[in-house]
Design an enzyme around this catalytic site. Structure first.
Site, PDB file in Angstrom:
ATOM      1  CG  HIS A 191      -1.631   1.338   1.643  1.00 54.25           C
ATOM      2  ND1 HIS A 191      -0.692   2.910   2.705  1.00 54.25           N
ATOM      3  CD2 HIS A 191      -2.946   2.029   1.073  1.00 54.25           C
ATOM      4  CE1 HIS A 191      -1.542   3.197   2.573  1.00 54.25           C
ATOM      5  NE2 HIS A 191      -2.530   2.967   1.946  1.00 54.25           N
ATOM      6  CG  ASN A 192       2.947   2.070   3.756  1.00 52.60           C
ATOM      7  OD1 ASN A 192       1.955   2.405   3.041  1.00 52.60           O
ATOM      8  ND2 ASN A 192       4.058   3.072   4.541  1.00 52.60           N
ATOM      9  CD  GLU A 195       1.094   6.547   1.631  1.00 49.30           C
ATOM     10  OE1 GLU A 195       0.103   6.133   2.044  1.00 49.30           O
ATOM     11  OE2 GLU A 195       2.260   6.871   2.505  1.00 49.30           O
TER      12      GLU A 195
HETATM   13  C1  6PG Z   1      -0.893   5.347   6.003  1.00 43.25           C
HETATM   14  C2  6PG Z   1       0.738   6.528   5.460  1.00 43.25           C
HETATM   15  C3  6PG Z   1       1.558   5.873   6.726  1.00 43.25           C
HETATM   16  C4  6PG Z   1       2.694   6.681   6.506  1.00 43.25           C
HETATM   17  C5  6PG Z   1       3.721   6.398   6.327  1.00 43.25           C
HETATM   18  C6  6PG Z   1       4.731   7.002   5.126  1.00 43.25           C
HETATM   19  O1  6PG Z   1      -1.129   4.572   4.954  1.00 43.25           O
HETATM   20  O2  6PG Z   1      -0.919   6.062   6.846  1.00 43.25           O
HETATM   21  O3  6PG Z   1       1.154   5.439   4.390  1.00 43.25           O
HETATM   22  O4  6PG Z   1       1.486   4.774   7.283  1.00 43.25           O
HETATM   23  O5  6PG Z   1       1.763   8.019   5.814  1.00 43.25           O
HETATM   24  O6  6PG Z   1       4.544   6.717   7.449  1.00 43.25           O
HETATM   25  O7  6PG Z   1       5.862   7.732   4.968  1.00 43.25           O
HETATM   26  P1  6PG Z   1       7.108   7.721   4.685  1.00 43.25           P
HETATM   27  O8  6PG Z   1       6.653   8.417   3.545  1.00 43.25           O
HETATM   28  O9  6PG Z   1       7.607   8.316   5.699  1.00 43.25           O
HETATM   29  O10 6PG Z   1       7.579   6.649   4.461  1.00 43.25           O
END
Ligand code: 6PG
Length: 463
Positions: A191-192, A195
């Site tokens: 997911h990340n 993202e």
């Molecule tokens: C979420 C986000 C959250 C956070 C991460 C990513 O799903 O709520 O992904 O987990 O934003 O920490 O962070 P970075 O961009 O710092 O790697």
């Protein structure tokens, strides 16, 4: 009277989740460690601050916290991923009793979760890894939750997690049992990764429009107009970010262009490499962040290599279609890596169900994700979905011409380029890998297979 559930770790996410649990009427114990001069009476102060916590029991003594809960105990751990999780588990192990359940709601690495599930099991304890997405607001109002581990134990905590989760368009909780082991944390890690790419694509579109001399307000207007067809949480917040002013200045223009990260994008990239799945956009987005960090080198290189940057303007319609094309490839790659690793580990992850719990509550929620719920019921591969393959064909000329103009303008657009490059690669039926095989055989006798011989036979040539 014993409480039903407990939360350990009252940082931003732990606090929001605790309030969410309390608002859902659960009897709650809350705990934060005591550190002299640094973390003192955190739980007591937190309880005082919010009326919904009136019934909650606050602790800074771990033993008392554990004893306050009914058995089997259900404890949600909201501490930083890594050594902090092992440290808390180390202390809890001596206090917990058979069948007690610990749910790790942090961004832990899935292999750590595998290890913790096994070692807790040896002691008769249950460990559930639950990816939680949605940031502070999500945790408070309803996050997307990706729990995994022992399915029977999950049934004992299901009602709590489902109650606090966001609800999808049909009113169902954005929380589903993902599979065995640390599959929930794996899915959260991807997911990340998705993202990272969605954010990077927007950053690239912003850089293109900025290069075409559009103001932040004008770019916001363009992005806002995309919301109708390509709506997403990340696109929406980007419009707001572009418009945010401090006095008469745009805040964005005063933010240093060095992008940070907390590690999940790196883990996703390592897993992609380990699994053998060519999910190339996540690494591209990660390395774009790394490159951004080399501010001084970039400034030095900018003074050595002048930028001519001549190219035709890219129309906003073309850019929109290039963005749309790239998002399809991003989601194709993201779901493909989940499918691949799920197969490798026999997790049986249901891709459509994952898309469904990502339709609300999480950072990558979007209108496209809602469409994917149906598509992924029929096809595992987004690329071969009939409707989406039509969109890919329709938008292809836009990404092609946008990519060409960006190169002429000397713009750094790693994710847009990776989207079209991957697409070219995946639709090349006869690639140049025959030459790679010949080279490997030449210098290392690594052998090759022939297309004019039965598959599986290996050949070596004295070159
Ligand atoms: C979420 C986000 C959250 C956070 C991460 C990513 O799903 O709520 O992904 O987990 O934003 O920490 O962070 P970075 O961009 O710092 O790697």
């Amino acid at each position: 009277m014993k409480t039903e559930i407990g939360v350990i770790g009252l940082g931003v996410m732990g606090k929001s989740l605790s309030r969410n649990l309390a608002r859902n009427g659960f009897k709650l114990s809350i705990y934060n460690r005591h550190v002299d001069g640094k973390e003192e009476s955190i739980a007591v102060d937190f309880k005082r601050e919010y009326p919904e916590l009136e019934q909650a029991l606050p602790f800074d003594d771990l033993n008392a916290f554990v004893q306050s809960m009914e058995r089997p105990r259900k404890i949600i751990l909201m501490v930083n991923a890594g050594p902090a999780v092992d440290a808390v588990l180390g202390s809890l192990r001596d206090i917990l009793e058979t069948e007690d359940i610990v749910i790790d709601g942090g961004n832990s690495h899935f292999e750590d979760t595998n290890r913790r599930i096994d070692s807790m099991k040896e002691q008769g304890l249950v460990f559930i890894g639950a990816g939680i997405s949605g940031g502070e607001e999500g945790a408070l109002k309803g996050p997307s939750i990706m729990p995994s581990g022992d399915q029977e134990a999950y049934l004992k905590v299901q009602k709590y997690l489902e109650s606090i989760a966001a609800k999808d368009g049909d009113g169902n909780p954005c929380c589903t049992y993902v599979g065995r082991q640390g599959s929930g944390h794996f899915v959260k890690m991807i997911h990340n990764g998705i993202e990272y790419v969605e954010m990077q694509l927007l950053a690239e579109c912003y850089s293109i429009l900025k290069n075409q001399r559009q103001s932040n307000d004008e770019i916001a207007m363009v992005f806002e107009s995309w919301m109708k067809d390509l709506g997403s949480y990340l696109l929406g917040i980007t419009v707001e970010i572009l418009r945010k002013k401090e006095g008469d200045k745009y805040l964005l223009d005063n933010i240093l262009d060095k992008a940070g990260n907390k590690g999940t994008g790196k883990w996703a990239t390592v897993s992609i490499a380990d699994s053998g799945e060519p999910a190339t956009m996540i690494p591209a987005a990660l390395f774009a962040r790394y490159l951004s960090f080399f501010k001084e080198k970039r400034e030095a290189a900018a003074s050595v290599f002048s930028t001519i940057g001549a190219g035709d303007d890219i129309s906003t319609l073309r850019l929109k279609e290039a963005y749309q094309f790239s998002r399809i490839i991003n989601h194709h790659q993201g779901f493909s890596i989940i499918a691949r690793v799920s197969d490798q580990n026999n997790w049986n992850v249901d891709l459509s169900e994952i898309a469904r719990i990502w339709t609300e509550g999480c950072i990558i929620k979007s209108d496209f994700m809602k469409e994917l719920v149906e598509h992924l019921k029929r096809d595992d591969s987004i690329l071969f979905n009939e409707k989406l393959s039509q969109i890919i064909k329709k938008t292809y000329t836009s990404i092609q011409s946008a990519a060409i103009e960006c190169i002429r303008r000397e713009l750094h657009i790693p994710c847009l380029l990776e989207a079209i490059n991957f697409f070219h690669g995946i639709k090349t039926a006869n690639s140049s890998a025959n030459l790679i095989q010949a080279q490997r055989d030449y210098f290392g006798a690594h052998t090759y297979q022939r297309i004019d011989a039965p598959p599986g036979n290996s050949y070596h040539t004295q070159w």
